[in-house]
Write a protein that holds these residues in place. Structure first.
Motif, PDB file in Angstrom:
ATOM      1  N   MET A   1     -29.131 -26.486  28.570  1.00 42.07           N
ATOM      2  CA  MET A   1     -28.607 -25.892  27.951  1.00 42.07           C
ATOM      3  C   MET A   1     -26.855 -26.754  27.802  1.00 42.07           C
ATOM      4  SD  MET A   1     -29.081 -22.949  31.531  1.00 42.07           S
ATOM      5  CE  MET A   1     -27.572 -23.682  31.971  1.00 42.07           C
ATOM      6  N   GLY A   2     -26.790 -27.962  27.515  1.00 43.97           N
ATOM      7  CA  GLY A   2     -25.304 -28.425  26.919  1.00 43.97           C
ATOM      8  C   GLY A   2     -24.957 -28.639  28.406  1.00 43.97           C
ATOM      9  N   PHE A   3     -25.336 -28.913  29.546  1.00 45.79           N
ATOM     10  CA  PHE A   3     -23.963 -28.794  30.251  1.00 45.79           C
ATOM     11  C   PHE A   3     -23.894 -30.511  30.475  1.00 45.79           C
ATOM     12  CE2 PHE A   3     -27.468 -27.890  33.448  1.00 45.79           C
ATOM     13  CZ  PHE A   3     -27.020 -28.561  34.222  1.00 45.79           C
ATOM     14  N   GLU A   4     -22.612 -30.611  31.942  1.00 41.22           N
ATOM     15  CA  GLU A   4     -22.859 -31.888  32.365  1.00 41.22           C
ATOM     16  C   GLU A   4     -21.464 -31.252  33.017  1.00 41.22           C
ATOM     17  OE1 GLU A   4     -21.282 -36.237  30.637  1.00 41.22           O
ATOM     18  OE2 GLU A   4     -19.487 -35.166  31.334  1.00 41.22           O
ATOM     19  N   LEU A   5     -21.843 -32.025  34.107  1.00 38.39           N
ATOM     20  CA  LEU A   5     -20.775 -31.557  35.696  1.00 38.39           C
ATOM     21  C   LEU A   5     -20.849 -33.243  35.819  1.00 38.39           C
ATOM     22  CD1 LEU A   5     -19.462 -29.840  37.329  1.00 38.39           C
ATOM     23  CD2 LEU A   5     -21.712 -30.005  39.052  1.00 38.39           C
ATOM     24  N   LYS A   6     -19.652 -33.508  36.414  1.00 37.84           N
ATOM     25  CA  LYS A   6     -19.158 -34.368  36.334  1.00 37.84           C
ATOM     26  C   LYS A   6     -18.804 -34.913  38.333  1.00 37.84           C
ATOM     27  CE  LYS A   6     -19.080 -38.588  35.002  1.00 37.84           C
ATOM     28  NZ  LYS A   6     -18.062 -39.737  33.150  1.00 37.84           N
ATOM     29  N   VAL A   7     -18.873 -35.534  39.370  1.00 34.86           N
ATOM     30  CA  VAL A   7     -18.416 -35.537  40.207  1.00 34.86           C
ATOM     31  C   VAL A   7     -18.226 -36.566  40.536  1.00 34.86           C
ATOM     32  CG1 VAL A   7     -19.328 -35.248  42.654  1.00 34.86           C
ATOM     33  CG2 VAL A   7     -20.635 -34.163  40.759  1.00 34.86           C
ATOM     34  N   TRP A   8     -16.796 -36.129  41.478  1.00 35.52           N
ATOM     35  CA  TRP A   8     -15.531 -37.688  41.588  1.00 35.52           C
ATOM     36  C   TRP A   8     -15.719 -37.864  43.578  1.00 35.52           C
ATOM     37  CZ3 TRP A   8     -14.364 -35.611  37.490  1.00 35.52           C
ATOM     38  CH2 TRP A   8     -14.018 -36.441  36.097  1.00 35.52           C
ATOM     39  N   ASN A   9     -15.847 -38.656  43.901  1.00 36.02           N
ATOM     40  CA  ASN A   9     -15.165 -38.563  45.481  1.00 36.02           C
ATOM     41  C   ASN A   9     -13.341 -38.225  45.592  1.00 36.02           C
ATOM     42  OD1 ASN A   9     -13.985 -40.901  44.374  1.00 36.02           O
ATOM     43  ND2 ASN A   9     -14.128 -42.523  46.336  1.00 36.02           N
ATOM     44  N   ALA A  10     -12.750 -37.574  46.155  1.00 36.19           N
ATOM     45  CA  ALA A  10     -12.136 -37.241  46.650  1.00 36.19           C
ATOM     46  C   ALA A  10     -10.354 -37.650  45.712  1.00 36.19           C
ATOM     47  CB  ALA A  10     -10.942 -37.492  48.177  1.00 36.19           C
ATOM     48  N   ASN A  11     -10.604 -39.512  45.583  1.00 31.67           N
ATOM     49  CA  ASN A  11      -9.282 -39.955  45.326  1.00 31.67           C
ATOM     50  C   ASN A  11      -9.651 -40.578  43.575  1.00 31.67           C
ATOM     51  OD1 ASN A  11     -10.632 -41.840  46.361  1.00 31.67           O
ATOM     52  ND2 ASN A  11      -9.450 -42.796  47.083  1.00 31.67           N
ATOM     53  N   ARG A  12     -11.029 -39.701  43.157  1.00 31.36           N
ATOM     54  CA  ARG A  12     -11.553 -40.274  41.561  1.00 31.36           C
ATOM     55  C   ARG A  12     -11.560 -41.439  41.445  1.00 31.36           C
ATOM     56  NH1 ARG A  12      -9.027 -39.052  36.989  1.00 31.36           N
ATOM     57  NH2 ARG A  12      -7.483 -38.748  37.610  1.00 31.36           N
ATOM     58  N   SER A  13     -11.991 -42.607  42.777  1.00 35.50           N
ATOM     59  CA  SER A  13     -12.245 -43.789  42.574  1.00 35.50           C
ATOM     60  C   SER A  13     -13.620 -44.244  42.377  1.00 35.50           C
ATOM     61  CB  SER A  13     -11.360 -45.349  43.829  1.00 35.50           C
ATOM     62  OG  SER A  13     -11.842 -44.100  45.302  1.00 35.50           O
ATOM     63  N   GLN A  14     -14.313 -42.831  42.580  1.00 32.16           N
ATOM     64  CA  GLN A  14     -15.770 -43.737  42.596  1.00 32.16           C
ATOM     65  C   GLN A  14     -16.600 -42.561  41.544  1.00 32.16           C
ATOM     66  OE1 GLN A  14     -17.847 -44.332  45.753  1.00 32.16           O
ATOM     67  NE2 GLN A  14     -20.002 -45.090  44.873  1.00 32.16           N
ATOM     68  N   VAL A  15     -17.071 -42.448  40.788  1.00 29.68           N
ATOM     69  CA  VAL A  15     -18.425 -41.519  39.831  1.00 29.68           C
ATOM     70  C   VAL A  15     -19.597 -41.286  40.793  1.00 29.68           C
ATOM     71  CG1 VAL A  15     -19.235 -40.518  38.309  1.00 29.68           C
ATOM     72  CG2 VAL A  15     -17.710 -41.607  38.028  1.00 29.68           C
ATOM     73  N   LEU A  16     -19.598 -39.917  41.760  1.00 34.23           N
ATOM     74  CA  LEU A  16     -20.584 -40.310  42.862  1.00 34.23           C
ATOM     75  C   LEU A  16     -21.748 -39.562  42.333  1.00 34.23           C
ATOM     76  CD1 LEU A  16     -18.164 -38.726  45.825  1.00 34.23           C
ATOM     77  CD2 LEU A  16     -19.010 -41.006  44.953  1.00 34.23           C
ATOM     78  N   ASN A  17     -21.799 -38.938  40.894  1.00 37.14           N
ATOM     79  CA  ASN A  17     -22.863 -38.148  39.731  1.00 37.14           C
ATOM     80  C   ASN A  17     -22.689 -38.030  38.838  1.00 37.14           C
ATOM     81  OD1 ASN A  17     -25.744 -37.564  39.840  1.00 37.14           O
ATOM     82  ND2 ASN A  17     -25.393 -35.775  41.250  1.00 37.14           N
ATOM     83  N   THR A  18     -23.699 -37.931  38.366  1.00 43.75           N
ATOM     84  CA  THR A  18     -23.265 -37.131  36.816  1.00 43.75           C
ATOM     85  C   THR A  18     -24.141 -35.733  36.524  1.00 43.75           C
ATOM     86  OG1 THR A  18     -21.532 -38.227  35.505  1.00 43.75           O
ATOM     87  CG2 THR A  18     -23.081 -37.416  33.854  1.00 43.75           C
ATOM     88  N   ILE A  19     -23.989 -35.150  36.245  1.00 40.51           N
ATOM     89  CA  ILE A  19     -25.408 -33.960  36.491  1.00 40.51           C
ATOM     90  C   ILE A  19     -25.516 -33.139  34.945  1.00 40.51           C
ATOM     91  CG2 ILE A  19     -26.426 -32.508  37.538  1.00 40.51           C
ATOM     92  CD1 ILE A  19     -24.602 -32.938  39.471  1.00 40.51           C
TER      93      ILE A  19
END
Length: 495
Positions: A1-19
């Motif tokens: 389906m060609g998607f990317e969901l990027k997940v950060w912590n609350a202050n965007r100091s850390q990428v928690l996941n890239t789905i």
């Protein structure tokens, strides 16, 4: 389906996941989301296992499809970090981050709205969002925007402040799918599409919100007086001074409503006196109205009553500001010095001046009598309101006097922001392809002919059953009768 969901912590100091669509990591069934016609993000819905998705409390997510950003938002209430069950998750648009930021108490005088917004965001923009000065105003990053006489709202959230400032300037604002705050940007051209057998659904006309004549209250009662002494002649009550905007269909609908101005936005603007009256008490008031804050008109305390009197230009004055110093002295009566203000020839108020060695600004509001219509003048007498003996060497210094007038342009802009006429042919059109939202849509050759209307709500879906689908609501938000009844019950019938 060609998607990317990027997940950060609350202050965007850390990428928690890239789905991604290749590594789904717990996402089940795809995505549904809503955006406003101006490009702002409203809500994203998904289902997933959070032990794999790693959505954090108030974490930040960005959804891309086929390499294009379509949503940016905050996860307010994620499932437990250890949840191994598919659970529904709601992501709110970027405005959610601004609802938890308070202003820091800075006051602005005679500043452009765009300049105020840039100053606020340059200092207070949360790390979960992105501030770019070029997205405020016309794209230069330097235009000032419409001037406000005063803006001060120390306890507002940043979201409420941007809402109020947008109303004061008659512009729009939001947070886009890249997490960027935009304010007052020129609207894009309308989205145009041929119907050609696409999904079409007629919606209920939303007439309850109709406002074709809006009144915004500018001044309703005296304010700023110490030891209040106010006399109204005629009706004996103060006028409610308003700004008014009227839509082109007011003769048809006659739908009127009154509103309060946005918090912190003072719809008054200072103007210099038109003249001083040299025959009042024989003192020169020129220095009090020359705009030079280093010069002053002096009023001594003597056995002869002294003072200066100034008159405003013709218009709608509702108050005054006086910059002064008055050093304390032994044996000086507490009410030796004061001000008398007359507005419209009917409202008279007096108060004593407090002693102060540092320069102080007295700011008072005094609407005219309720019987006053059209335009009027105000007069200010400031000085020694009594003759005093046995005290010498005491002097009131008046550095500046400014009458406070209704900011007519700002009042009309704010009132205009509340106007809303019903759209006669609201509809929903379903399209394939995730086109970016725009405030206006044109559908050619629909079952109702060519339809052009405000496209305030765009609903998207990217799922196995409905890949790359958008439903555009023209002239309606599509709420059910039950939802609308609840909304009006809660709001007491206001839109």
């Amino acid at each position: 389906m060609g998607f990317e969901l990027k997940v950060w912590n609350a202050n965007r100091s850390q990428v928690l996941n890239t789905i991604t669509s290749v590594t789904p990591s717990g996402i089940d069934g795809g995505f549904k989301w809503q955006r406003r016609g101006n490009g702002g993000c409203i809500q994203l819905d998904l289902t997933g296992r959070n032990d794999r998705a790693k959505l954090a409390p108030r974490g930040v997510v960005r959804l891309k499809i086929d390499g294009t950003s379509h949503f940016w938002g905050i996860v307010p209430d994620p499932p437990s970090a250890d949840s191994a069950d598919p659970e529904a998750v709601q992501v709110l648009g970027g405005r959610e981050a601004l609802r938890r930021v308070l202003l820091d108490g800075r006051a602005y005088r005679d500043r452009g709205v765009f300049a105020i917004v840039r100053d606020l965001l340059s200092r207070l923009c949360p790390p979960s969002l992105i501030y770019d000065a070029r997205l405020i105003g016309d794209g230069t990053g330097t235009d000032a925007g419409p001037t406000l006489g005063t803006y001060y709202s120390p306890t507002s959230t940043l979201e409420a402040a941007l809402d109020g400032l947008a109303k004061s300037a008659g512009v729009d604002w939001d947070v886009d799918a890249e997490g960027r705050i935009f304010f007052g940007r020129p609207a894009p051209v309308a989205f145009e599409v041929a119907y050609s057998g696409r999904g079409w659904r007629r919606l209920r006309v939303q007439g309850r919100e109709t406002v074709t004549r809006a009144l915004v209250r500018v001044a309703t009662a005296p304010a700023g007086w110490e030891g209040e002494s106010i006399l109204y002649t005629g009706s004996g009550v103060p006028a409610t001074v308003v700004g008014v905007a009227e839509g082109p269909q007011h003769g048809l609908y006659r739908a009127e409503a009154g509103f309060e101005p946005p918090e912190g936005v003072a719809l008054v603007v200072p103007r210099a006196p038109e003249r001083w009256l040299p025959d009042a008490l024989n003192l020169d008031g020129g220095a009090a109205m020359d705009g030079n804050d280093t010069t002053y008109s002096a009023v001594p305390l003597t056995t002869t009553q002294k003072g200066i009197e100034l008159e405003s230009p013709l218009g709608r004055p509702v108050g005054v500001e006086v910059d002064y110093t008055l050093s304390p002295a032994q044996n000086m009566p507490a009410d030796a010095y004061g001000v008398l203000l007359t507005v419209g020839g009917s409202a008279l108020a007096s108060m004593s001046l407090a002693t102060t060695q540092d320069r102080r600004t007295l700011r008072v509001i005094l609407p005219p009598d309720a019987n006053t219509t059209g335009t009027w003048r105000a007069r200010l007498l400031v000085g020694a309101l009594m003759a005093v003996s046995g005290v010498s060497g005491i002097e009131l210094r008046v550095y500046g006097v400014r009458f406070l007038f209704v900011d007519e342009a700002a009042a009309v802009r704010v009132a205009s922001s509340f106007l809303q006429e019903p759209f006669a042919s609201p509809a929903e059109v379903t399209l394939s392809g995730l086109t970016q939202p725009r405030p206006t849509a044109i559908v050619r050759d629909s079952p109702d002919g060519d339809v052009t209307g405000p496209a305030d709500l765009w609903e998207y879906e990217h799922s196995p059953t409905n890949p790359r689908t958008v439903r555009i609501r023209l002239g309606s938000d599509g709420q059910s009768d039950t939802a609308r009844a609840i909304k009006f019950a809660v709001r007491g019938g206001s839109g």
